[in-house]
Design a protein around this motif. Structure first.
Motif, PDB file in Angstrom:
ATOM      1  N   ASP A   1       0.804  -1.223   0.000  1.00 14.96           N
ATOM      2  CA  ASP A   1       0.000   0.000   0.000  1.00 14.96           C
ATOM      3  C   ASP A   1       0.834   1.268   0.000  1.00 14.96           C
ATOM      4  OD1 ASP A   1      -2.358  -1.423  -0.024  1.00 14.96           O
ATOM      5  OD2 ASP A   1      -2.484  -1.521   2.169  1.00 14.96           O
ATOM      6  N   ARG A   2       2.147   1.131  -0.112  1.00 18.81           N
ATOM      7  CA  ARG A   2       2.993   2.325  -0.125  1.00 18.81           C
ATOM      8  C   ARG A   2       3.895   2.320  -1.348  1.00 18.81           C
ATOM      9  NH1 ARG A   2       5.754  -0.349   4.481  1.00 18.81           N
ATOM     10  NH2 ARG A   2       4.469   0.938   5.848  1.00 18.81           N
ATOM     11  N   ILE A   3       4.448   3.480  -1.631  1.00 13.37           N
ATOM     12  CA  ILE A   3       5.446   3.631  -2.686  1.00 13.37           C
ATOM     13  C   ILE A   3       6.735   4.110  -2.038  1.00 13.37           C
ATOM     14  CG2 ILE A   3       6.113   4.886  -4.775  1.00 13.37           C
ATOM     15  CD1 ILE A   3       3.135   5.094  -5.464  1.00 13.37           C
ATOM     16  N   LEU A   4       7.792   3.359  -2.207  1.00 10.81           N
ATOM     17  CA  LEU A   4       9.110   3.773  -1.744  1.00 10.81           C
ATOM     18  C   LEU A   4       9.715   4.620  -2.851  1.00 10.81           C
ATOM     19  CD1 LEU A   4      10.292   0.378  -0.236  1.00 10.81           C
ATOM     20  CD2 LEU A   4       9.172   2.285   0.930  1.00 10.81           C
ATOM     21  N   ALA A   5      10.113   5.845  -2.496  1.00 11.42           N
ATOM     22  CA  ALA A   5      10.471   6.832  -3.520  1.00 11.42           C
ATOM     23  C   ALA A   5      11.884   7.353  -3.294  1.00 11.42           C
ATOM     24  CB  ALA A   5       9.470   7.991  -3.494  1.00 11.42           C
ATOM     25  N   GLY A   6      12.717   7.182  -4.311  1.00 17.21           N
ATOM     26  CA  GLY A   6      14.100   7.639  -4.231  1.00 17.21           C
ATOM     27  C   GLY A   6      14.264   9.066  -4.704  1.00 17.21           C
ATOM     28  N   THR A   7      15.275   9.710  -4.152  1.00 13.86           N
ATOM     29  CA  THR A   7      15.689  11.034  -4.591  1.00 13.86           C
ATOM     30  C   THR A   7      17.181  11.163  -4.307  1.00 13.86           C
ATOM     31  OG1 THR A   7      15.139  13.399  -4.518  1.00 13.86           O
ATOM     32  CG2 THR A   7      15.240  12.244  -2.407  1.00 13.86           C
ATOM     33  N   GLY A   8      17.781  12.237  -4.804  1.00 16.22           N
ATOM     34  CA  GLY A   8      19.200  12.450  -4.561  1.00 16.22           C
ATOM     35  C   GLY A   8      19.999  12.630  -5.836  1.00 16.22           C
ATOM     36  N   PHE A   9      19.607  11.910  -6.892  1.00 15.29           N
ATOM     37  CA  PHE A   9      20.337  11.996  -8.149  1.00 15.29           C
ATOM     38  C   PHE A   9      19.434  12.280  -9.343  1.00 15.29           C
ATOM     39  CE2 PHE A   9      22.971   9.360  -5.377  1.00 15.29           C
ATOM     40  CZ  PHE A   9      24.151  10.100  -5.409  1.00 15.29           C
ATOM     41  N   ARG A  10      18.273  11.674  -9.416  1.00 15.61           N
ATOM     42  CA  ARG A  10      17.414  11.822 -10.591  1.00 15.61           C
ATOM     43  C   ARG A  10      16.055  12.437 -10.226  1.00 15.61           C
ATOM     44  NH1 ARG A  10      19.152   8.667 -14.971  1.00 15.61           N
ATOM     45  NH2 ARG A  10      21.422   8.558 -14.900  1.00 15.61           N
ATOM     46  N   THR A  11      15.210  11.684  -9.562  1.00 13.80           N
ATOM     47  CA  THR A  11      13.852  12.145  -9.259  1.00 13.80           C
ATOM     48  C   THR A  11      13.858  13.220  -8.182  1.00 13.80           C
ATOM     49  OG1 THR A  11      12.886  10.029  -9.912  1.00 13.80           O
ATOM     50  CG2 THR A  11      11.593  11.399  -8.416  1.00 13.80           C
ATOM     51  N   GLU A  12      13.118  14.306  -8.428  1.00 11.68           N
ATOM     52  CA  GLU A  12      13.016  15.388  -7.456  1.00 11.68           C
ATOM     53  C   GLU A  12      12.103  14.987  -6.294  1.00 11.68           C
ATOM     54  OE1 GLU A  12      14.671  18.058  -7.526  1.00 11.68           O
ATOM     55  OE2 GLU A  12      15.267  18.461  -9.596  1.00 11.68           O
TER      56      GLU A  12
ATOM     57  N   PRO B   1      22.317  -0.915   2.567  1.00 10.98           N
ATOM     58  CA  PRO B   1      22.248   0.232   3.473  1.00 10.98           C
ATOM     59  C   PRO B   1      23.175   1.398   3.134  1.00 10.98           C
ATOM     60  CG  PRO B   1      22.091  -1.796   4.723  1.00 10.98           C
ATOM     61  CD  PRO B   1      22.413  -2.192   3.307  1.00 10.98           C
ATOM     62  N   PRO B   2      24.446   1.175   2.731  1.00 13.50           N
ATOM     63  CA  PRO B   2      25.317   2.319   2.468  1.00 13.50           C
ATOM     64  C   PRO B   2      24.877   3.208   1.309  1.00 13.50           C
ATOM     65  CG  PRO B   2      26.626   0.347   2.853  1.00 13.50           C
ATOM     66  CD  PRO B   2      25.204  -0.094   2.695  1.00 13.50           C
ATOM     67  N   ALA B   3      23.928   2.770   0.509  1.00 13.79           N
ATOM     68  CA  ALA B   3      23.445   3.592  -0.602  1.00 13.79           C
ATOM     69  C   ALA B   3      22.552   4.734  -0.136  1.00 13.79           C
ATOM     70  CB  ALA B   3      22.683   2.731  -1.612  1.00 13.79           C
ATOM     71  N   PHE B   4      22.141   4.712   1.152  1.00 13.30           N
ATOM     72  CA  PHE B   4      21.167   5.674   1.671  1.00 13.30           C
ATOM     73  C   PHE B   4      21.771   6.545   2.764  1.00 13.30           C
ATOM     74  CE2 PHE B   4      18.957   1.963   0.102  1.00 13.30           C
ATOM     75  CZ  PHE B   4      17.915   2.499  -0.634  1.00 13.30           C
ATOM     76  N   ASP B   5      21.190   7.723   2.950  1.00 18.14           N
ATOM     77  CA  ASP B   5      21.636   8.562   4.062  1.00 18.14           C
ATOM     78  C   ASP B   5      21.109   7.981   5.376  1.00 18.14           C
ATOM     79  OD1 ASP B   5      18.957   9.392   4.340  1.00 18.14           O
ATOM     80  OD2 ASP B   5      19.333  11.462   3.725  1.00 18.14           O
TER      81      ASP B   5
ATOM     82  N   THR C   1       9.775   8.867   1.290  1.00 15.39           N
ATOM     83  CA  THR C   1      10.966   9.419   0.650  1.00 15.39           C
ATOM     84  C   THR C   1      12.235   8.796   1.210  1.00 15.39           C
ATOM     85  OG1 THR C   1       9.913  11.534   0.134  1.00 15.39           O
ATOM     86  CG2 THR C   1      12.311  11.537   0.314  1.00 15.39           C
ATOM     87  N   LEU C   2      13.129   8.379   0.307  1.00 17.84           N
ATOM     88  CA  LEU C   2      14.416   7.794   0.659  1.00 17.84           C
ATOM     89  C   LEU C   2      15.500   8.503  -0.148  1.00 17.84           C
ATOM     90  CD1 LEU C   2      13.307   4.056   0.452  1.00 17.84           C
ATOM     91  CD2 LEU C   2      13.604   5.387   2.546  1.00 17.84           C
ATOM     92  N   ARG C   3      16.543   8.963   0.535  1.00 21.46           N
ATOM     93  CA  ARG C   3      17.591   9.726  -0.149  1.00 21.46           C
ATOM     94  C   ARG C   3      18.806   8.845  -0.424  1.00 21.46           C
ATOM     95  NH1 ARG C   3      18.662  14.691  -1.634  1.00 21.46           N
ATOM     96  NH2 ARG C   3      16.696  15.405  -0.716  1.00 21.46           N
ATOM     97  N   LEU C   4      19.189   8.810  -1.708  1.00 24.41           N
ATOM     98  CA  LEU C   4      20.357   8.067  -2.156  1.00 24.41           C
ATOM     99  C   LEU C   4      21.597   8.958  -2.079  1.00 24.41           C
ATOM    100  CD1 LEU C   4      18.535   6.607  -5.249  1.00 24.41           C
ATOM    101  CD2 LEU C   4      19.298   5.243  -3.305  1.00 24.41           C
ATOM    102  N   VAL C   5      22.728   8.375  -1.703  1.00 26.74           N
ATOM    103  CA  VAL C   5      23.940   9.182  -1.507  1.00 26.74           C
ATOM    104  C   VAL C   5      25.158   8.670  -2.279  1.00 26.74           C
ATOM    105  CG1 VAL C   5      23.213  10.056   0.746  1.00 26.74           C
ATOM    106  CG2 VAL C   5      24.501   7.902   0.617  1.00 26.74           C
ATOM    107  N   ASP C   6      25.052   7.503  -2.912  1.00 30.02           N
ATOM    108  CA  ASP C   6      26.174   6.936  -3.664  1.00 30.02           C
ATOM    109  C   ASP C   6      25.829   7.030  -5.154  1.00 30.02           C
ATOM    110  OD1 ASP C   6      28.005   5.270  -4.991  1.00 30.02           O
ATOM    111  OD2 ASP C   6      28.183   3.920  -3.278  1.00 30.02           O
TER     112      ASP C   6
END
Length: 269
Positions: A130-141, A185-189, A158-163
């Motif tokens: 029932d949820r959407i996990l959403a990346g940001t940090g490099f491409r999607t605002e 795990p290391p891909a995220f803040d 919202t999940l922030r990518l750092v690598d």
């Protein structure tokens, strides 16, 4: 351990007929290294056939000249309950892909919304129950996350990518079932890692060896998990959880920074 149940899925894919790497928009792309379109096609054909053998429905969008990354269909849209949130790409090299995918859906009667914010489809918007996990940090605002939540009607996390090697969420995290994921795990803040630990305390954690061969760029039907064959350690972890890992060779497409999930857009009616 309860048995895993595979559920038939409906996918959209695009043959890599024009695949090459003639520009660089992520760390995996090097135009100086030659690519082999025939090899890309042969590897992709194996994935296409595998989905069909597993009982899934696969539709195809025609590859268009001048769009070598169109093979990465997951980036073309996000589809939930018959609604299609189109893609708007960050880099001009891929801009034309968004309208091409939107036109495919419109021609078949889907409800399509042209996005106002930059989002790169299921590259960064992964449906998990029932949820959407959403990346940001490099491409999607980040602003695109609110747009997705409003139009698609699901809670967006919202999940922030750092690598930069893991520039889309689907390179660092895969949905295994409605309430199960695997991620690196290391891909995220730190804040995003804390969110994932809270929501998914029993998640499969992928190490650096699995991540660098794009083991997390995987597709699950609830029982079978299709992932790059080089991610042998991750496959063992999945087997221990009762899943059936199936390895495939998509090394030619990895030259452009993509693998199983990148090639696969799920159509959810």
């Amino acid at each position: 351990m309860s048995p895993r149940t595979a559920r038939p899925r409906h996918y959209l894919m695009c043959r890599p007929a024009h695949f090459t790497v003639d520009y660089s928009i992520n760390p995996w792309m090097d135009p100086a290294k030659p690519t082999d379109t025939d090899t890309a096609l042969a590897q992709w054909d194996e994935l296409y056939a595998l989905f069909q053998r597993l009982g899934h429905t696969v539709e195809l969008i025609d590859p268009l000249p001048g769009m070598p990354d169109m093979v990465f269909a997951a980036n073309g849209a996000t589809v939930v309950d018959g609604r299609v949130l189109g893609a708007r790409f960050r880099y001009p090299e891929r801009t034309a892909e968004g309208p091409a995918y939107a036109d495919w859906f419109r021609d078949r009667g889907w409800q399509v919304r042209d996005p106002e914010q930059i989002n790169e489809g299921e590259g960064d918007l992964l449906v998990a129950g029932d949820r959407i996990l959403a990346g940001t940090g490099f491409r999607t605002e980040t602003a695109a996350h609110a747009e997705a939540q409003s139009f698609l009607g699901r809670e967006v996390v919202t999940l922030r990518l750092v690598d930069p090697r893991y520039y889309h969420l689907d390179t660092a995290l895969a949905v295994l079932d409605d309430d199960e994921i695997m991620y690196h795990p290391p891909a995220f803040d730190a804040e995003s890692r804390a969110v994932l630990e809270r929501l998914y305390p029993d998640a499969v954690l992928a190490d650096a060896d699995a991540a660098k061969v794009f083991g997390l760029n995987a597709v699950s039907d609830g029982a079978n998990v299709i992932l790059p064959e080089a991610a042998t350690g991750l496959a063992e972890q999945l087997r221990d959880r009762g899943f059936t890992p199936i390895g495939v060779d998509l090394t030619e497409l990895l030259r452009a920074g993509g693998a199983v999930k990148c090639c696969t857009l799920e159509l959810r009616r």
